[in-house]
Design an enzyme around this catalytic site. Structure first.
Site, PDB file in Angstrom:
ATOM      1  N   HIS A 406       0.880  -1.163   0.000  1.00  0.00           N
ATOM      2  CA  HIS A 406       0.000   0.000   0.000  1.00  0.00           C
ATOM      3  C   HIS A 406       0.922   1.220   0.000  1.00  0.00           C
ATOM      4  O   HIS A 406       1.492   1.575   1.034  1.00  0.00           O
ATOM      5  CB  HIS A 406      -0.904   0.001   1.229  1.00  0.00           C
ATOM      6  CG  HIS A 406      -1.879  -1.127   1.246  1.00  0.00           C
ATOM      7  ND1 HIS A 406      -2.938  -1.211   0.365  1.00  0.00           N
ATOM      8  CD2 HIS A 406      -1.960  -2.234   2.033  1.00  0.00           C
ATOM      9  CE1 HIS A 406      -3.633  -2.315   0.605  1.00  0.00           C
ATOM     10  NE2 HIS A 406      -3.058  -2.948   1.604  1.00  0.00           N
ATOM     11  N   GLU A 435      -1.352  -6.799  -1.930  1.00  0.00           N
ATOM     12  CA  GLU A 435      -2.432  -5.824  -1.739  1.00  0.00           C
ATOM     13  C   GLU A 435      -2.069  -4.468  -2.342  1.00  0.00           C
ATOM     14  O   GLU A 435      -2.332  -3.422  -1.756  1.00  0.00           O
ATOM     15  CB  GLU A 435      -2.743  -5.642  -0.247  1.00  0.00           C
ATOM     16  CG  GLU A 435      -3.085  -6.923   0.479  1.00  0.00           C
ATOM     17  CD  GLU A 435      -3.420  -6.701   1.944  1.00  0.00           C
ATOM     18  OE1 GLU A 435      -3.729  -5.541   2.334  1.00  0.00           O
ATOM     19  OE2 GLU A 435      -3.383  -7.665   2.717  1.00  0.00           O
TER      20      GLU A 435
END
Length: 662
Positions: A406, A435
């Site tokens: 992220h 992610e």
């Protein structure tokens, strides 16, 4: 992974560029003719009725002319005994599957009510099983003014109960509701004349984290066209699969797995264990008291963990080939680098050992991963490395390390990310990017009504360079997953603050962005000029969107040296700095010691690429073994973490080896 605490990201200082195709810059592109929005629900309460809104729980609803957002009337919501109680609207049969709706409502706390946060949510039931979806996240509301709650929602499953409702986060005071609308814009066709990502990036599966909304209509078409794997974003977490002890539900996850099977897509299971989104009962003893570090509580907690993993993993069998077994167990601020979650405080490391061993028994075919964020940060990266090395040496079956990634348009650098990958190579484990998203924001106080063109170009450069790096390390990186399909559904719209972000490869209309073209390594059709050098990620840029804007200062050239001092991130009580020393003299340095004084009581708590000492306000940072030699015209850099209260001014002067530097 979501609902995580604010991330105080750390940064190294060395940048590296990859030889990748040039990313072409594009100015603002005129929007295509968009269909007009179609409104399917509107409530202004001007007719003196509740217009279909009904009480949820003990709340009382009544039309009111006390205040109004528009016109002269609103809906008064009183007598609330719990935060979930309030107004609800039955929308069963009024919204179509696979259509994305924009839902908006205006809320105003009653005079004298405490400040709070409000949100829009949906309750849906199928076969008597209830599920809850958030439409608009926690939004600050205060008495005396109206606040808009707005978000997008796509119905994705057949239900027999479907209700939109307003709730609050902390208080149960009265409030007013007005000008509710539900509308949609007819979807634009999914682009079929552009390359599919899965056909261009072939070194490893490229996946997307999904909810049910991404499996229907145009979303489902886009997902199947471009991606070869999926990660259920929340549907496999503990609160979704075992909300009460030994009562398992797979209502949310089963349709996602079925979609993946039908389209020949791999599935990453996320996650069997996490300190967030775990029901409170898991950490409560039979008497209802919070568990402590006793032998009995440890035994019970590990038994619950084993039962949960065996049941969930067995339910899906070979349909899930990779599991994030444990998620976010590292806290680099702790002396041993381990997060002090209830799992750890009650069981020590045994919860991790148990989770992996039981997962291996329950899913012997699956690859088992430990997953965490900010693994490019040296302190966190090294703590995770040490943990994995220790457990694997004990025979704990950890097959891989997951790097969430992220990140944002300025952080981290390619060099930092490459160092992250290389660190874990000696362990012989697989590595996956689990992610990934790239926020367009550099700081919490930024908010754009629409994504600026320059941020989207910079974002594209980040995606381009990062994916090129992952492809270079395809022997180590075995999967890359972006955390979402398109910008219409991203957790970053509500974290770390509520604002519209655009972190993914496709926009809110499901059309390819510059970021998409960056991933496939081609110039977009709208490209018109070469980008500036600032389009490439740089290690000297500020960290993730969870920190404050960078401040910087440089002293001018002095007696053979100049200094650049930058505050690259700020959070409550703490900050991160980076310093670069340039040798402007004619002689090489064989060692260096930089000094300065803090004017506001700041304290250095950790340093890297330098050895820091502090006496009162006076700080000294000396070289470490590998960066003491600085040739004429060369530089040396280090970074640090510090604490601050009240003010955090940049030092006024520096000394290098005892002599004034500028």
């Amino acid at each position: 992974m979501r609902l995580t605490p604010t991330r105080a990201a750390l940064a190294l200082l060395t940048a590296a560029a990859l030889a990748t195709p040039a990313l072409m810059a594009a100015g603002p592109v005129a929007a295509a003719d968009e269909p007009a929005p179609v409104t399917v629900v509107t409530n202004d309460f001007e007719d003196g009725t509740t217009q279909g809104w009904a009480p949820r729980g003990a709340a009382a609803l009544a039309p009111s002319t006390t205040v109004a957002h528009g016109g002269s009337a609103s809906l008064a919501v009183t007598a609330r005994a719990a935060t979930w109680q309030g107004p609800a609207l039955d929308v069963l049969g009024r919204l179509a599957l696979g259509t994305q709706y924009t839902i908006s409502a205006w809320v105003r706390p009653a005079d004298g009510a405490a400040a709070d946060s409000a949100r829009l949510s949906v309750e849906r039931r199928s076969g008597g099983v209830a599920s809850y979806d958030q439409v608009a996240g926690n939004t600050a509301v205060t008495a005396g003014g109206w606040t808009q709650l707005t978000g997008r929602y796509t119905p994705a499953t057949e239900v027999d109960f479907f209700s939109l409702y307003v709730e609050t986060a902390g208080a149960t005071g009265s409030f007013f509701l007005d000008d509710v609308s539900i509308s949609y814009v007819p979807a634009r066709p999914v682009q079929t004349d552009i390359p599919a990502i899965r056909d261009v990036v072939t070194e490893f599966p490229v996946g997307a984290a999904i909810t049910a909304a991404e499996t229907v209509g145009a979303h489902g078409q886009l997902l199947a066209r471009h991606f070869s794997s999926v990660t259920p974003g929340n549907a496999l977490k503990w609160d979704a699969t075992e909300p009460t002890e030994n009562t398992f539900r797979f209502t949310d996850a089963d349709p996602l797995i079925a979609y993946a099977k039908a389209h020949g897509m791999a599935v990453r299971g996320h996650t069997l264990l996490w300190h967030n989104q775990t029901p409170a009962w898991v950490f409560t003893d039979p008497a209802g008291a919070p568990m402590t570090a006793t032998a009995a509580d440890k035994e019970l907690l590990l038994a619950r963990l084993s039962n949960h993993i065996r049941t969930v993993a067995a339910h899906y069998g070979t349909d899930i080939g990779v599991w994030d077994v444990v998620n976010e167990v590292i806290d680099e601020s702790q002396p041993d680098g381990l997060r002090r979650s209830p799992w750890y405080t009650i069981t020590g490391l045994d919860y991790i050992r148990t989770a992996f061993r039981v997962a291996r028994e329950a899913a012997p075919h699956a690859k088992l991963f430990i997953n965490d964020y900010n693994t490019n940060v040296p302190a966190k990266r090294d703590a995770l490395f040490n943990l994995v090395a220790e457990l694997r040496a004990e025979g704990v079956p950890i097959d891989g390390v997951g790097h969430q990634m992220h990140i944002n348009v300025d952080w981290p650098s390619v060099a930092e990310t490459e160092a992250m990958i290389r660190t874990f190579q000696p362990l012989g484990v697989e590595q996956q990017i689990t992610e990934m998203d790239v926020s367009i924001y550099r700081a919490n106080d930024e908010s754009f009504p629409a994504p600026p063109a320059d941020r989207l170009l910079r974002q594209a450069a980040v995606y381009r360079d990062m994916v090129a790096l992952f492809r270079r390390y395809a022997g180590d990186i075995t999967s890359v997953t972006v955390w979402g399909l398109a910008d219409d559904n991203t957790w970053l719209d509500t974290f770390p603050v509520t604002r519209k972000d655009a972190p993914l490869l496709f926009d809110t209309a499901l059309q390819a962005k510059e970021a998409y073209w960056g991933v496939i390594g081609r110039s977009s059709p709208s490209a018109s000029a070469s980008p500036s050098a600032s389009a490439s990620p740089s290690a000297s840029a500020s960290p993730s969107a969870s920190v404050s804007p960078s401040a910087s200062a440089s002293s001018g050239p002095g007696a053979g040296c100049s200094v650049s001092y930058r505050v690259t991130g700020t959070w409550p009580g703490g900050f991160q700095g980076e310093v670069t020393v340039t040798n402007t003299g004619r002689q090489a340095l064989t060692g260096w010691s930089l000094g300065w004084s803090f004017a506001d009581g700041q304290r250095i708590t950790q340093a890297w690429n330098g050895t820091a000492t502090q006496a009162g306000a006076a700080v000294t940072v000396a070289n470490v073994s590998w960066n003491g030699a600085v040739p004429a015209g060369g530089t040396a850099s280090f970074g640090f973490l510090g604490s601050w209260t009240g003010a955090n001014s940049v030092p006024a002067a520096f000394t290098l080896n005892g002599q004034a530097c500028g």
